[in-house]
Design a protein around this motif. Structure first.
Motif, short mmCIF file in Angstrom:
data_model
loop_
_atom_site.label_atom_id
_atom_site.label_comp_id
_atom_site.label_asym_id
_atom_site.label_seq_id
_atom_site.Cartn_x
_atom_site.Cartn_y
_atom_site.Cartn_z
N ILE A 1 -15.92 17.95 60.23
CA ILE A 1 -16.11 18.47 61.47
C ILE A 1 -17.89 18.52 61.54
CG2 ILE A 1 -16.15 20.41 62.85
CD1 ILE A 1 -13.63 20.83 61.76
N ARG A 2 -18.31 17.83 62.61
CA ARG A 2 -19.64 18.12 63.22
C ARG A 2 -20.08 19.10 63.86
NH1 ARG A 2 -22.85 15.27 67.40
NH2 ARG A 2 -25.13 15.57 67.16
N TYR A 3 -20.91 20.16 63.38
CA TYR A 3 -21.37 21.44 64.10
C TYR A 3 -22.87 21.16 64.99
CZ TYR A 3 -18.06 23.86 61.44
OH TYR A 3 -16.43 23.92 61.05
N VAL A 4 -22.59 21.40 66.32
CA VAL A 4 -23.81 21.42 67.07
C VAL A 4 -24.27 22.81 67.63
CG1 VAL A 4 -24.74 20.48 69.12
CG2 VAL A 4 -23.36 19.14 67.73
N PRO A 5 -25.47 23.27 67.37
CA PRO A 5 -25.70 24.71 67.70
C PRO A 5 -25.62 24.89 69.21
CG PRO A 5 -27.71 23.48 67.07
CD PRO A 5 -26.57 22.72 66.67
N GLU A 6 -25.74 23.98 69.98
CA GLU A 6 -25.82 24.27 71.51
C GLU A 6 -25.60 22.89 71.92
OE1 GLU A 6 -30.04 24.89 73.05
OE2 GLU A 6 -29.88 26.17 71.13
N GLU A 7 -24.98 22.89 73.27
CA GLU A 7 -24.61 21.53 73.86
C GLU A 7 -26.03 20.73 74.23
OE1 GLU A 7 -22.06 20.27 78.00
OE2 GLU A 7 -22.65 22.55 77.53
N SER A 8 -27.15 21.25 74.44
CA SER A 8 -28.29 20.64 74.68
C SER A 8 -28.82 19.74 73.60
CB SER A 8 -29.23 21.52 75.16
OG SER A 8 -30.00 22.43 74.04
N LYS A 9 -28.06 20.25 72.34
CA LYS A 9 -28.58 19.13 71.28
C LYS A 9 -27.37 18.07 71.02
CE LYS A 9 -31.54 22.77 69.52
NZ LYS A 9 -31.98 23.75 68.39
N ASP A 10 -26.50 18.32 71.79
CA ASP A 10 -25.27 17.16 71.51
C ASP A 10 -25.73 15.89 71.16
OD1 ASP A 10 -22.80 16.30 70.76
OD2 ASP A 10 -22.32 16.21 72.90
N LYS A 11 -26.88 15.40 72.22
CA LYS A 11 -27.46 14.07 72.22
C LYS A 11 -28.62 14.13 71.26
CE LYS A 11 -26.21 12.31 76.74
NZ LYS A 11 -26.51 11.82 77.92
N THR A 12 -28.41 13.10 70.21
CA THR A 12 -29.76 13.40 69.17
C THR A 12 -30.82 12.49 69.54
OG1 THR A 12 -28.48 11.41 68.05
CG2 THR A 12 -27.89 13.61 67.27
N ILE A 13 -30.48 11.44 70.61
CA ILE A 13 -31.87 10.80 71.06
C ILE A 13 -31.80 10.85 72.64
CG2 ILE A 13 -32.02 9.41 68.89
CD1 ILE A 13 -30.90 7.01 70.40
N SER A 14 -32.87 10.74 73.22
CA SER A 14 -32.88 10.83 74.67
C SER A 14 -32.00 9.37 75.29
CB SER A 14 -33.96 10.77 75.27
OG SER A 14 -35.07 9.57 75.08
N ASP A 15 -31.85 9.48 76.72
CA ASP A 15 -31.11 8.48 77.26
C ASP A 15 -32.10 7.23 77.24
OD1 ASP A 15 -28.58 9.66 77.49
OD2 ASP A 15 -28.79 10.18 79.68
N GLU A 16 -33.34 7.69 77.57
CA GLU A 16 -34.48 6.69 77.80
C GLU A 16 -34.50 5.94 76.47
OE1 GLU A 16 -35.06 9.86 80.57
OE2 GLU A 16 -34.85 9.99 78.33
N ASP A 17 -34.24 6.42 75.53
CA ASP A 17 -34.49 5.93 73.92
C ASP A 17 -33.35 4.97 73.84
OD1 ASP A 17 -36.85 6.95 73.21
OD2 ASP A 17 -35.98 8.43 72.18
N VAL A 18 -32.04 5.37 74.48
CA VAL A 18 -30.80 4.41 74.32
C VAL A 18 -31.09 3.17 75.40
CG1 VAL A 18 -28.44 4.38 74.78
CG2 VAL A 18 -29.34 6.33 73.96
#
Length: 341
Positions: A78-95
């Motif tokens: 199971i992967r734990y993420v401290p808060e929803e805003s940190k669910d994305k590890t890189i920005s949409d711009e980088d993607v």
């Protein structure tokens, strides 16, 4: 056949994103998992977290209900993420930057197949004129006739552009079927290493019959589904939708992921296996909506398509992003469950 990737279901309270072979079938499409449906109707306990994972989501799941999950998902998977805003590890711009960089390289490499674009859309030819010139010069340097065949296969284009290549092969996990491996190069942390292909369904669109016996249904945090199965009815639906959206000679999506030879070398993410207690996850899943200004000539490499156009929505894609540096020869592993507090 490899296991599918993750998904999330959005609903007030907890959200459980999950996936795995055990998820196949109509019950899985409804987000039931192995938990009794009535369990979701209980009043939520005071303490709740947002559970996101694997390929599909179970809305309204509580911490108590997570204890009812299948035992194979309680061994450090199971992967734990401290808060929803940190669910994305890189920005949409980088993607977006990564996808455009690779797709442009594939477009130039597929020079012969782009003649329709160049003849009907001269502005496209003008935009790529400089890149085409560089490519042709390279071809002449090595004595290559660009009119006869492609310079590189898609995996080589991926390696030359992003510094790595990936491929499907037998998984290192016992009885896991197909997996995805880094075959060449080095993949830094925070890199888009793969994509999850398939037909995109809004939460109100029918997917029940496609889900029967289908372990490749991915559910996003907002209830959007992606059917990544490359066989049976799923394959037929994707091909039909792709043909529907074709603009004359212009393909608006990539259908090659349904075949053994992919045109977009990243489009193998549905075969990434779940991690285990001794095979830690090295990638995570991230939703990405394709912007309206995405170049029309590069849409032929997008391995996703919408099931219908009743309500205009951005095309949903899911990319796989590395959680650490990955060396040549390593297999990619994900978390089919992610808990977002």
């Amino acid at each position: 056949m490899g296991r599918p990737g993750p998904a999330q279901l959005g609903r007030e309270g907890a959200v459980l994103r999950w996936g795995g072979r055990h998820a196949a079938g109509p019950a899985a499409a409804l987000g039931v998992l192995q938990i009794p449906l009535r369990a979701l109707d209980r009043a939520p306990p005071p303490s709740q977290a947002q559970f996101s994972c694997g390929k599909r989501a179970l809305g309204g799941a509580s911490l108590e209900e997570v204890q009812m999950l299948p035992p194979e998902f309680k061994k450090g998977t199971i992967r734990y993420v401290p808060e929803e805003s940190k669910d994305k590890t890189i920005s949409d711009e980088d993607v977006l930057e990564t996808l455009l960089k690779l797709f442009k390289a594939l477009f130039i490499n597929d020079f012969n197949r782009q003649m329709d674009f160049f003849s009907l859309l001269p502005e496209v030819k003008s935009k790529y004129l400089e890149l085409l010139t560089v490519q042709l010069k390279k071809s002449k340097t090595i004595g290559y006739n660009h009119q006869s065949q492609n310079t590189f296969n898609p995996e080589e284009v991926l390696f030359n552009t992003l510094g790595f290549s990936i491929t499907r092969d037998r998984s290192s996990l016992i009885s896991a079927g197909t997996g995805v491996f880094v075959t060449n190069g080095f993949v830094p942390k925070g890199t888009v290493v793969s994509m999850y292909p398939g037909t995109v369904y809004q939460k109100y669109e029918p997917i029940f019959f496609q889900s029967i016996g289908n372990p490749f249904i991915f559910r996003c945090i907002d209830g959007v589904f992606i059917d990544g199965n490359d066989k049976g009815i799923s394959k037929a639906v994707y091909r039909s939708c792709s043909k529907r959206d074709q603009l004359g000679p212009f393909q608006m999506s990539d259908i090659s992921w349904l075949t053994p030879t992919v045109q977009n070398p990243l489009a193998v993410g549905q075969y990434v296996n779940n991690c285990s207690h001794n095979k830690a996850a090295n990638i995570c899943y991230q939703e990405f909506d394709v912007p309206e200004y995405f170049p029309i000539e590069l849409k032929q490499y997008l391995p996703n398509i919408t099931y219908s156009h009743d309500i205009p929505t951005p095309l949903r894609c899911v990319v796989l992003v590395t959680l650490r540096d990955i060396e040549q020869g390593e297999e990619l592993f994900s978390n089919y469950y992610t808990i977002v507090n």
